[in-house]
Scaffold this motif. Sequence first.
Motif, PDB file in Angstrom:
ATOM      1  N   ARG A  31      14.271   7.239  -8.449  1.00 61.56           N
ATOM      2  CA  ARG A  31      13.106   8.076  -8.209  1.00 61.56           C
ATOM      3  C   ARG A  31      12.273   7.581  -7.035  1.00 61.56           C
ATOM      4  O   ARG A  31      11.380   8.279  -6.562  1.00 61.56           O
ATOM      5  N   VAL A  32      12.546   6.346  -6.577  1.00 61.58           N
ATOM      6  CA  VAL A  32      11.826   5.775  -5.441  1.00 61.58           C
ATOM      7  C   VAL A  32      12.842   5.147  -4.491  1.00 61.58           C
ATOM      8  O   VAL A  32      13.977   4.841  -4.868  1.00 61.58           O
ATOM      9  N   ASN A  33      12.415   4.952  -3.251  1.00 60.28           N
ATOM     10  CA  ASN A  33      13.268   4.322  -2.253  1.00 60.28           C
ATOM     11  C   ASN A  33      12.980   2.824  -2.194  1.00 60.28           C
ATOM     12  O   ASN A  33      11.829   2.393  -2.361  1.00 60.28           O
ATOM     13  N   GLY A  34      14.019   2.053  -1.926  1.00 64.28           N
ATOM     14  CA  GLY A  34      13.803   0.618  -1.787  1.00 64.28           C
ATOM     15  C   GLY A  34      15.103  -0.161  -1.798  1.00 64.28           C
ATOM     16  O   GLY A  34      16.185   0.383  -2.065  1.00 64.28           O
ATOM     17  N   ARG A  35      14.981  -1.449  -1.509  1.00 61.68           N
ATOM     18  CA  ARG A  35      16.144  -2.337  -1.474  1.00 61.68           C
ATOM     19  C   ARG A  35      16.439  -2.848  -2.882  1.00 61.68           C
ATOM     20  O   ARG A  35      15.542  -3.248  -3.620  1.00 61.68           O
ATOM     21  N   ILE A  36      17.699  -2.792  -3.272  1.00 61.51           N
ATOM     22  CA  ILE A  36      18.117  -3.252  -4.595  1.00 61.51           C
ATOM     23  C   ILE A  36      18.191  -4.773  -4.589  1.00 61.51           C
ATOM     24  O   ILE A  36      18.817  -5.374  -3.712  1.00 61.51           O
ATOM     25  N   ILE A  37      17.551  -5.384  -5.584  1.00 63.91           N
ATOM     26  CA  ILE A  37      17.534  -6.845  -5.651  1.00 63.91           C
ATOM     27  C   ILE A  37      18.359  -7.388  -6.817  1.00 63.91           C
ATOM     28  O   ILE A  37      18.679  -8.582  -6.836  1.00 63.91           O
ATOM     29  N   ALA A  48       7.900  -5.259  -4.470  1.00 64.84           N
ATOM     30  CA  ALA A  48       6.799  -5.775  -3.658  1.00 64.84           C
ATOM     31  C   ALA A  48       5.989  -4.672  -2.969  1.00 64.84           C
ATOM     32  O   ALA A  48       4.754  -4.672  -3.050  1.00 64.84           O
ATOM     33  N   PRO A  49       6.608  -3.708  -2.265  1.00 61.38           N
ATOM     34  CA  PRO A  49       5.792  -2.673  -1.609  1.00 61.38           C
ATOM     35  C   PRO A  49       4.964  -1.864  -2.602  1.00 61.38           C
ATOM     36  O   PRO A  49       3.826  -1.475  -2.297  1.00 61.38           O
ATOM     37  N   PHE A  50       5.497  -1.634  -3.768  1.00 61.38           N
ATOM     38  CA  PHE A  50       4.794  -0.823  -4.768  1.00 61.38           C
ATOM     39  C   PHE A  50       3.668  -1.622  -5.427  1.00 61.38           C
ATOM     40  O   PHE A  50       2.619  -1.056  -5.763  1.00 61.38           O
ATOM     41  N   GLU A  51       3.865  -2.933  -5.579  1.00 69.75           N
ATOM     42  CA  GLU A  51       2.799  -3.774  -6.124  1.00 69.75           C
ATOM     43  C   GLU A  51       1.617  -3.834  -5.152  1.00 69.75           C
ATOM     44  O   GLU A  51       0.445  -3.810  -5.572  1.00 69.75           O
ATOM     45  N   MET A  52       1.911  -3.926  -3.844  1.00 68.61           N
ATOM     46  CA  MET A  52       0.834  -3.942  -2.852  1.00 68.61           C
ATOM     47  C   MET A  52       0.053  -2.632  -2.862  1.00 68.61           C
ATOM     48  O   MET A  52      -1.180  -2.628  -2.741  1.00 68.61           O
ATOM     49  N   LYS A  53       0.754  -1.536  -3.044  1.00 72.28           N
ATOM     50  CA  LYS A  53       0.072  -0.242  -3.091  1.00 72.28           C
ATOM     51  C   LYS A  53      -0.811  -0.139  -4.325  1.00 72.28           C
ATOM     52  O   LYS A  53      -1.924   0.408  -4.275  1.00 72.28           O
ATOM     53  N   VAL A  54      -0.354  -0.684  -5.439  1.00 71.97           N
ATOM     54  CA  VAL A  54      -1.167  -0.670  -6.666  1.00 71.97           C
ATOM     55  C   VAL A  54      -2.427  -1.495  -6.473  1.00 71.97           C
ATOM     56  O   VAL A  54      -3.528  -1.072  -6.862  1.00 71.97           O
ATOM     57  N   THR A  97      -6.201  -0.097  -6.555  1.00 66.39           N
ATOM     58  CA  THR A  97      -7.112  -0.676  -7.543  1.00 66.39           C
ATOM     59  C   THR A  97      -8.442  -1.031  -6.885  1.00 66.39           C
ATOM     60  O   THR A  97      -9.521  -0.773  -7.441  1.00 66.39           O
ATOM     61  N   ALA A  98      -8.372  -1.615  -5.668  1.00 65.34           N
ATOM     62  CA  ALA A  98      -9.597  -1.933  -4.941  1.00 65.34           C
ATOM     63  C   ALA A  98     -10.353  -0.661  -4.561  1.00 65.34           C
ATOM     64  O   ALA A  98     -11.585  -0.602  -4.656  1.00 65.34           O
ATOM     65  N   LYS A  99      -9.633   0.361  -4.145  1.00 65.63           N
ATOM     66  CA  LYS A  99     -10.289   1.628  -3.801  1.00 65.63           C
ATOM     67  C   LYS A  99     -10.967   2.247  -5.020  1.00 65.63           C
ATOM     68  O   LYS A  99     -12.040   2.856  -4.910  1.00 65.63           O
ATOM     69  N   LEU A 100     -10.356   2.094  -6.177  1.00 67.76           N
ATOM     70  CA  LEU A 100     -10.950   2.655  -7.395  1.00 67.76           C
ATOM     71  C   LEU A 100     -12.251   1.945  -7.741  1.00 67.76           C
ATOM     72  O   LEU A 100     -13.245   2.586  -8.112  1.00 67.76           O
ATOM     73  N   GLN A 103      -4.200   8.684  -7.825  1.00 65.25           N
ATOM     74  CA  GLN A 103      -3.344   7.990  -6.872  1.00 65.25           C
ATOM     75  C   GLN A 103      -2.865   6.654  -7.428  1.00 65.25           C
ATOM     76  O   GLN A 103      -1.701   6.269  -7.242  1.00 65.25           O
ATOM     77  N   LEU A 104      -3.755   5.974  -8.131  1.00 67.60           N
ATOM     78  CA  LEU A 104      -3.375   4.696  -8.737  1.00 67.60           C
ATOM     79  C   LEU A 104      -2.347   4.913  -9.842  1.00 67.60           C
ATOM     80  O   LEU A 104      -1.388   4.127  -9.963  1.00 67.60           O
ATOM     81  N   ALA A 105      -2.523   5.964 -10.639  1.00 66.16           N
ATOM     82  CA  ALA A 105      -1.543   6.261 -11.689  1.00 66.16           C
ATOM     83  C   ALA A 105      -0.175   6.567 -11.086  1.00 66.16           C
ATOM     84  O   ALA A 105       0.866   6.132 -11.597  1.00 66.16           O
ATOM     85  N   GLN A 106      -0.156   7.320  -9.976  1.00 63.32           N
ATOM     86  CA  GLN A 106       1.102   7.613  -9.290  1.00 63.32           C
ATOM     87  C   GLN A 106       1.745   6.333  -8.765  1.00 63.32           C
ATOM     88  O   GLN A 106       2.968   6.149  -8.870  1.00 63.32           O
ATOM     89  N   ALA A 107       0.936   5.439  -8.211  1.00 64.10           N
ATOM     90  CA  ALA A 107       1.475   4.181  -7.694  1.00 64.10           C
ATOM     91  C   ALA A 107       2.039   3.323  -8.819  1.00 64.10           C
ATOM     92  O   ALA A 107       3.094   2.682  -8.658  1.00 64.10           O
ATOM     93  N   LYS A 108       1.363   3.293  -9.968  1.00 63.74           N
ATOM     94  CA  LYS A 108       1.881   2.520 -11.101  1.00 63.74           C
ATOM     95  C   LYS A 108       3.186   3.121 -11.620  1.00 63.74           C
ATOM     96  O   LYS A 108       4.107   2.392 -12.014  1.00 63.74           O
ATOM     97  N   TRP A 109       3.242   4.463 -11.638  1.00 60.82           N
ATOM     98  CA  TRP A 109       4.489   5.108 -12.071  1.00 60.82           C
ATOM     99  C   TRP A 109       5.637   4.762 -11.126  1.00 60.82           C
ATOM    100  O   TRP A 109       6.756   4.481 -11.576  1.00 60.82           O
ATOM    101  N   GLU A 110       5.381   4.782  -9.837  1.00 59.10           N
ATOM    102  CA  GLU A 110       6.422   4.422  -8.869  1.00 59.10           C
ATOM    103  C   GLU A 110       6.849   2.969  -9.056  1.00 59.10           C
ATOM    104  O   GLU A 110       8.029   2.645  -8.907  1.00 59.10           O
TER     105      GLU A 110
END
Length: 379
Positions: free
Chosen positions: A70-76, A98-104, A108-111, A208-215
Amino acid sequence: MLELIAIIYALIVWLIFIKFKLLPWNIKSQVACVAVGLGGIAVLVFTINITTPQSNDIRVMNYVVEVIPRVNGRIIEVPIEGNKLIHKGDVLVRIDPAPFEMKVRELTAKLVDAEGTAATLQSEAAVAKGATGQVLAQLQLAQTRLKEARDLARHGAGPEYDVQSFAAQVAQLESSLASARAAEAKVRTQLDAKVGADRASVAAVREQLAQAKWELEQTVIYAPSDGYVVNLQVRPGSYAVSFPLRQLMSFVELEQRVIGFYDQNQLIKVKEGDRAEIVLRSRPGKVLYGHVESIIWANASGQLQASGVIPTMAPEGTRAPPLKYAVRFKMEDSQQLKMAMGSFGEAAIFTDSMKMFSVVRMVIMRIKTKINYLVFKLE
């Protein structure tokens, strides 16, 4: 089936007329044996094909889930092995989070900032209301002085300059009052703009934060059920793309369906719940038991494709043979569900009509399962 019945009949004739000579073997008995045999075989075959219909096209099918990220990224991490049993909820693939954690963290800070901004709106509304009241009081005072100056000027007791000065001051304060009321209305509108219990700005960031957590949660892909993966090619370092044509793997569920295809006139007496015996080539010597779960009374020959062309019948002589109807079987023993996906075989349905002929079909099915031991090839 015909060969077996003919052999049994011939054996009976041989025993009566040749072996034990219970009846004379002459031209009349020979003609009678042939006539009775052909007629009896025809009646028997036609009867058991209706009362215990049999199909040579039985297939074992499994549900296959195409695993698409459901999301793009490198498989680890790929912590599974191909063709090994996997239980529901086991991890299939991990994508770099990592990219999704940074977005969360960013959202969170914006919220927090949005919630703080929303909290200051109450104080801003109070300040705006006070400013409006202050200007209104000044305007009322200026209007009173303007009235007094006009009265004095009318009676010659005051200069005309005071009237003009107070008139200008009233006009300026009216403009300031309009601006103050507009500022108060703006703050009030922001206070009244809510989505549920949150201010609109807070609700937008929260979504937006909920979407980021879902991703972030989608970076771990779990097995949808018990099953196994076939042809596992994805490896750590591969790049997962959320696109329907870029599946990571095919997940084969353990749940199976046994489907048989019967000629249309074979299902006259069949109904749901009728007992069935199934013989698979992948399991020679075994007779599997089940019952009719459902009959799919539809096939492709009864469907017209939507187009701008008027439907027409096929030319005489080119008409395709009538398609068969599918029958779904439910196995009685859960252990019998562990069959090879894609297995082919035969199945017989035993209806409630003329049950005395069921024995013939049962014998035929047991002979066929023994024949499945034979492999007819030399190379």
